[in-house]
Structure formats: structure tokens, C-alpha cells
Design a protein around this motif. Structure first.
Motif, PDB file in Angstrom:
ATOM      1  N   PRO A  84      13.345  64.050  21.257  1.00  0.00           N
ATOM      2  CA  PRO A  84      13.286  62.827  21.200  1.00  0.00           C
ATOM      3  C   PRO A  84      12.799  62.141  22.522  1.00  0.00           C
ATOM      4  N   GLY A  85      11.951  60.729  22.319  1.00  0.00           N
ATOM      5  CA  GLY A  85      11.891  60.124  23.388  1.00  0.00           C
ATOM      6  C   GLY A  85      13.246  59.448  23.875  1.00  0.00           C
ATOM      7  N   THR A  86      13.188  58.488  24.798  1.00  0.00           N
ATOM      8  CA  THR A  86      14.324  57.888  25.331  1.00  0.00           C
ATOM      9  C   THR A  86      15.065  57.228  23.995  1.00  0.00           C
ATOM     10  N   LEU A  97      22.342  60.898  14.481  1.00  0.00           N
ATOM     11  CA  LEU A  97      22.781  59.844  14.107  1.00  0.00           C
ATOM     12  C   LEU A  97      21.863  58.930  13.361  1.00  0.00           C
ATOM     13  N   ALA A  98      20.796  58.561  14.187  1.00  0.00           N
ATOM     14  CA  ALA A  98      19.716  57.535  13.896  1.00  0.00           C
ATOM     15  C   ALA A  98      19.004  58.208  12.516  1.00  0.00           C
ATOM     16  N   LEU A  99      18.895  59.518  12.238  1.00  0.00           N
ATOM     17  CA  LEU A  99      18.342  60.081  11.123  1.00  0.00           C
ATOM     18  C   LEU A  99      19.245  59.593   9.855  1.00  0.00           C
ATOM     19  N   GLN A 100      20.548  59.487  10.227  1.00  0.00           N
ATOM     20  CA  GLN A 100      21.493  59.199   9.145  1.00  0.00           C
ATOM     21  C   GLN A 100      21.397  57.743   8.792  1.00  0.00           C
ATOM     22  N   ARG A 101      21.398  57.107   9.747  1.00  0.00           N
ATOM     23  CA  ARG A 101      21.459  55.589   9.867  1.00  0.00           C
ATOM     24  C   ARG A 101      20.526  54.647   9.880  1.00  0.00           C
ATOM     25  N   GLY A 102      19.231  55.358  10.254  1.00  0.00           N
ATOM     26  CA  GLY A 102      18.125  54.500  10.539  1.00  0.00           C
ATOM     27  C   GLY A 102      18.267  53.574  11.661  1.00  0.00           C
ATOM     28  N   LEU A 103      18.903  52.521  11.382  1.00  0.00           N
ATOM     29  CA  LEU A 103      19.122  51.379  12.458  1.00  0.00           C
ATOM     30  C   LEU A 103      20.668  51.292  12.938  1.00  0.00           C
ATOM     31  N   VAL A 104      20.905  51.563  13.732  1.00  0.00           N
ATOM     32  CA  VAL A 104      22.264  51.704  14.408  1.00  0.00           C
ATOM     33  C   VAL A 104      22.651  50.327  14.957  1.00  0.00           C
ATOM     34  N   ILE A 114      22.233  48.550  19.820  1.00  0.00           N
ATOM     35  CA  ILE A 114      21.013  48.619  18.959  1.00  0.00           C
ATOM     36  C   ILE A 114      20.330  50.027  19.025  1.00  0.00           C
ATOM     37  N   SER A 115      20.210  50.798  18.121  1.00  0.00           N
ATOM     38  CA  SER A 115      19.413  52.063  18.289  1.00  0.00           C
ATOM     39  C   SER A 115      18.698  52.168  17.030  1.00  0.00           C
ATOM     40  N   ILE A 116      17.369  52.342  17.266  1.00  0.00           N
ATOM     41  CA  ILE A 116      16.275  52.573  16.228  1.00  0.00           C
ATOM     42  C   ILE A 116      15.910  54.042  16.158  1.00  0.00           C
ATOM     43  N   GLY A 117      15.852  54.758  14.848  1.00  0.00           N
ATOM     44  CA  GLY A 117      15.558  56.020  14.700  1.00  0.00           C
ATOM     45  C   GLY A 117      13.932  56.363  14.728  1.00  0.00           C
ATOM     46  N   TYR A 118      13.168  55.872  15.902  1.00  0.00           N
ATOM     47  CA  TYR A 118      11.676  55.887  15.491  1.00  0.00           C
ATOM     48  C   TYR A 118      11.039  57.017  15.493  1.00  0.00           C
ATOM     49  N   SER A 367       2.449  44.432  29.842  1.00  0.00           N
ATOM     50  CA  SER A 367       3.707  44.956  29.446  1.00  0.00           C
ATOM     51  C   SER A 367       3.725  46.461  29.827  1.00  0.00           C
ATOM     52  N   PRO A 368       4.257  46.787  30.771  1.00  0.00           N
ATOM     53  CA  PRO A 368       4.408  48.512  31.066  1.00  0.00           C
ATOM     54  C   PRO A 368       4.961  49.157  29.673  1.00  0.00           C
ATOM     55  N   LEU A 369       5.999  48.519  29.050  1.00  0.00           N
ATOM     56  CA  LEU A 369       6.620  49.161  28.004  1.00  0.00           C
ATOM     57  C   LEU A 369       5.347  49.293  26.768  1.00  0.00           C
ATOM     58  N   ILE A 370       4.664  48.193  26.595  1.00  0.00           N
ATOM     59  CA  ILE A 370       3.617  48.327  25.674  1.00  0.00           C
ATOM     60  C   ILE A 370       2.581  49.466  25.920  1.00  0.00           C
ATOM     61  N   ASN A 371       2.018  49.448  27.158  1.00  0.00           N
ATOM     62  CA  ASN A 371       1.280  50.284  27.803  1.00  0.00           C
ATOM     63  C   ASN A 371       1.675  51.774  27.631  1.00  0.00           C
ATOM     64  N   HIS A 372       3.080  51.979  27.581  1.00  0.00           N
ATOM     65  CA  HIS A 372       3.458  53.306  27.369  1.00  0.00           C
ATOM     66  C   HIS A 372       3.708  53.711  26.049  1.00  0.00           C
ATOM     67  N   PHE A 373       4.087  52.782  25.262  1.00  0.00           N
ATOM     68  CA  PHE A 373       4.520  53.168  23.831  1.00  0.00           C
ATOM     69  C   PHE A 373       3.246  53.069  22.949  1.00  0.00           C
ATOM     70  N   GLY A 374       2.059  52.106  23.202  1.00  0.00           N
ATOM     71  CA  GLY A 374       1.193  52.214  22.410  1.00  0.00           C
ATOM     72  C   GLY A 374       0.589  53.395  22.266  1.00  0.00           C
ATOM     73  N   PRO A 375       0.190  54.410  23.253  1.00  0.00           N
ATOM     74  CA  PRO A 375      -0.481  55.849  23.048  1.00  0.00           C
ATOM     75  C   PRO A 375       0.669  56.528  22.123  1.00  0.00           C
ATOM     76  N   LEU A 376       1.821  56.402  22.192  1.00  0.00           N
ATOM     77  CA  LEU A 376       2.608  57.132  21.133  1.00  0.00           C
ATOM     78  C   LEU A 376       2.246  56.870  19.699  1.00  0.00           C
ATOM     79  N   LEU A 377       2.078  55.674  19.347  1.00  0.00           N
ATOM     80  CA  LEU A 377       1.708  55.412  18.045  1.00  0.00           C
ATOM     81  C   LEU A 377       0.173  55.723  17.890  1.00  0.00           C
ATOM     82  N   ALA A 378      -0.603  55.250  18.586  1.00  0.00           N
ATOM     83  CA  ALA A 378      -2.129  55.842  18.377  1.00  0.00           C
ATOM     84  C   ALA A 378      -2.304  57.071  18.447  1.00  0.00           C
ATOM     85  N   ASP A 379      -1.694  58.089  19.121  1.00  0.00           N
ATOM     86  CA  ASP A 379      -2.120  59.433  19.328  1.00  0.00           C
ATOM     87  C   ASP A 379      -1.058  60.220  18.186  1.00  0.00           C
TER      88      ASP A 379
END
Length: 407
Positions: A84-86, A97-104, A114-118, A367-379
Motif C-alpha cells: 500500500p501507499g501511505t 481494515l480498509a478493504l473491509q470498511r471502505g471508508l474508516v 478518516i481513512s479511505i481504502g484507495y 499542489s505537491p499532493l496532486i502532482n504526486h497522486f495524479g500519476p498514480l491514477l493516470a498510470d
């Protein structure tokens, strides 16, 4: 929030790495009824033994997912270890736990979490191709006996490899001793699988590692520390420091020298947080407010030899990886900096590794966060397809000769 009793390890652990400690059925938050099994598959929560960076046995939790879809490639059904990522450092943040609950979402002792099972996106893409998935929670994330040692190279690499062994030991699956193994991870997970690919030959030669996808790996923590300071994910600095102090208690004297009251409070606070909590509570914070000297943590790493030596030992890229590795990194990623991930790929090439380097070009944002997670989704789609092709036996040519020409 209450952590299920399953996550409390027993006093005595098995002797062998990868040995199962306990298992139980894991109901998936996102699942549909199927003819023979739920779609996209049936899940089992697992706890297995690994070895941490100090050489001590450690219990690690995770989840195995048996696909409902058939494997249409040659040979037995393959297995992918998903790192998993962070997710955070609180036990409630674990991916199983996130696989079971989806959104914690919960509140305990005045703290909202708040935790999301992305990672379900990548897992379900793999399951749809008939590839079995085992996911590790990493040492201390979920298990209640210790703190999660965030971005500890050896802890994470061992946990990934031992997850493959645990899946192989699980009864009633379609995995066999001949099943090819692939590794998948992005961000923290990219570092974990990159480390595992380096450690496989010495630590787990019985794991039939064929291919690895390492996305945006934090390979050089000195550079990553400087980059995330003051960004949306500044809280990760606290997770790193707390984990390092647990792995190497000799560093406590340096912490006592430099951490002020605010810094010590932040580490305590962050140690029970998930990534969502940390973004809301610590986005934009700078580590200069945590230190007695007003220095950022990156400067302290450079000026304290013992700390610098510990961080240098975390560097990924100094050992030849097993199998072919696809390294993908966003060219505008300034959270887990593009340059240090590219350097890891280049270092592997110099060692004779089989590397497919793929820079991901997306528009830069503020946004550094978007610059980082954008490639996660695109790739993600190309990454899963690439890994599936390798596990089906299709070769991949190393692109090391082209790397000097690529951004």
C-alpha cells in the motif's frame, strides 16, 4: 476506534518467515454476489511472521484475495503482492481494515479519524485479470504491539516478500509453488516493492519473483524529507521520525537534543493518525517549528553523522533487483521528487538490473499532493497491464540504454 482482537499478535511467533499465525474470512466492503464466489473474489484476513530490520521476529497482518475470474495465461495462477501507499501510522489505518470498511471514519479520545481504502482500485484491476492478490499492512500498521515503522526499507521489503510466502501457505487457494510472483506498489508502496526486489535474492530466494512495478518510490529519504516539509503531507515527517526511533533507539539522544515541546507533541499526535487526519491537521506545517534550533529536519539529517548514516542505509538503488522492474514517476512530482526516483532507476541500470523506466508527463499544478497522486491514477491501468503481461510470460526489454535521453 476499537481495533479487532485479530490484530493483537500472540506472545510466541512461528520460527519460519512467512508462516501463517492466524486467518479469518474478510468481508469486502465492495463486493457483488457471483455464481461460485463473490465478485471480484473471496478475501481472507491473514497474520504472518516476518523479520524486522533489527533481526527480530514480527507479526504482520494483511489480506489475501482469491479471484473469481479465471487466469487465462500460461501456467498456474500468478500472485501479486500489493504494497500500500501511505495510509498513516494509527492501527485503524491498515489496508486490510480498509478493504473491509471502505471508508474508516471514527472518533476516539477526542480524535476524529478518516481513512479511505484507495488501494482497492489496483487490487480489483488485478483480480479482474484472474491474478491473485495478497496485500501487506506492514509491521506495526494494524498490529497493536508496536508502532508502524514508516518507510523503513528492510521492514517493508521483508513484509512484502513474506506476504508472498504466507499466501503460498494459505490452504484452499489456487496458488501453487510454481506460481509466478509480481510486486505492485506506488509511493510508500513503490519504495517497499523496490526494496523487496533488492532483498529477494538474499532473504527470500524461494519467492519466484518475476516482475515489479515500483511507482514514485521514496528511494532517497534525505531528498524526500526536504520535499514534503511544508506540504499537504508534512505529517509524514512525524511518522518517519517516530518509526526511526523505534527501529534505532540510539537515535533518541539526537531527538532529545533537537525536538522541542511542539515537536514531541506532534509526534505523539501523528502516531495515531491516518493520512486523512494528517492532511487536515498538519498540512502546510514546517518542521522548523518542531526543533529547538529552528532548523528543518533535512538540515539536522545532514549535520548529525549517526542520523545521516541511518538515513543513508535506507537508500534504495544500491543493490541489483531481481526480475524486471518498471519504474514510473511523474516528471512534475515534487512531493516524492521525480529526480531521486529516476536516480534509483539509473543506479539499478549501472548494476546490471533489468529496468523499464517510464516518466509520466502530466501538467504541473500548484499542489505537491496532486502532482504526486495524479500519476498514480493516470498510470495505474498501464502498470497493471504491464505486470499482467510479465506474469503471463511475455518478455520486457530493459530500457536502460534510453534512460539518459528521458526526463
Amino acid at each position: 476506534m476499537t481495533i479487532p482482537a485479530f490484530y493483537t499478535p500472540p506472545a510466541d511467533l512461528p520460527a519460519e518467515n512467512g508462516a501463517l499465525i492466524r486467518t479469518e474470512p474478510l468481508p469486502l466492503a465492495l463486493s457483488l454476489p457471483g455464481v461460485d464466489s463473490p465478485l471480484p473474489g473471496r478475501a481472507t484476513r491473514i497474520m504472518y511472521r516476518s523479520t524486522d530490520s533489527t533481526g527480530q521476529p514480527v507479526a504482520v497482518t494483511g489480506a489475501y484475495l482469491e479471484p473469481a475470474a479465471p487466469w487465462l495465461g500460461l501456467g498456474p495462477r500468478p500472485l501479486v503482492v500489493l504494497a500500500p501507499g501511505t495510509m498513516g501510522q494509527g492501527d485503524q489505518c491498515s489496508t486490510s481494515l480498509a478493504l473491509q470498511r471502505g471508508l474508516v471514519v471514527g472518533a476516539d479520545d477526542g480524535q476524529t479519524t478518516i481513512s479511505i481504502g484507495y488501494e482497492v482500485l489496483a487490487a480489483y484491476r488485478l483480480l479482474a485479470k484472474g491474478i491473485a492478490v495478497v496485500q501487506t499492512d506492514y509491521p506495526g500498521l494494524g498490529t497493536t504491539d508496536r508502532l508502524h515503522t514508516y518507510v523503513n526499507r528492510v521492514d517493508e521489503g521483508h513484509a512484502v516478500l513474506d506476504a508472498a510466502r504466507a499466501a503460498r501457505a494459505l490452504p484452499g487457494t489456487s496458488i501453487t509453488d510454481r506460481s509466478a510472483v509480481g510486486l505492485y506498489g506506488y509511493s510508500q508502496g513503490g519504495g517497499a516493492v523496490a526494496s523487496a526486489a533488492e532483498l529477494q535474492s538474499g532473504y527470500a530466494p524461494d519467492v519466484r519473483l518475476k516482475a515489479t512495478y515500483a511507482g514514485a518510490p521514496p528511494a532517497n529519504l534525505t531528498e524526500v524529507t526536504a520535499a514534503i516539509d511544508g506540504t499537504e503531507l508534512a505529517g509524514a515527517l512525524g511518522w518517519s521520525v517516530s518509526g526511526f526511533l523505534q527501529s534505532e533507539p540510539a537515535l533518541q539522544a539526537i531527538a532529545d537534543k533537537y525536538l522541542n515541546d511542539s515537536g514531541r507533541a506532534a509526534l505523539r499526535d501523528l502516531s495515531t493518525m491516518c493520512v486523512g487526519d494528517a492532511i487536515f491537521g498538519y498540512a502546510g506545517r514546517r518542521s522548523t517549528s518542531w526543533t529547538t534550533t529552528g532548523q528543518p529536519l533535512s538540515d539536522i539529517i545532514r549535520t548529525e553523522p549517526a542520523l545521516r548514516a541511518f538515513i543513508d542505509e535506507q537508500r534504495i538503488g544500491a543493490r541489483k533487483p531481481t526480475g524486471v522492474v518498471r519504474v514510473a514517476t511523474g516528471v512534475h512530482d515534487n512531493l516524492v521528487p521525480h529526480g531521486q526516483a529516476r536516480t534509483m532507476a539509473a543506479d539499478w541500470c549501472k548494476l546490471g538490473g533489468a529496468v523499464v523506466y517510464d516518466p509520466v508527463s502530466l501538467p504541473a499544478t500548484g499542489s505537491p499532493l496532486i502532482n504526486h497522486f495524479g500519476p498514480l491514477l493516470a498510470d495505474q491501468g498501464p502498470a497493471v497491464d504491464w505486470l499482467a503481461h510479465r506474469l503471463a510470460g511475455l518478455p520486457a526489454l530493459s530500457t536502460c540504454a534510453l534512460l539518459p535521453l528521458q526526463p
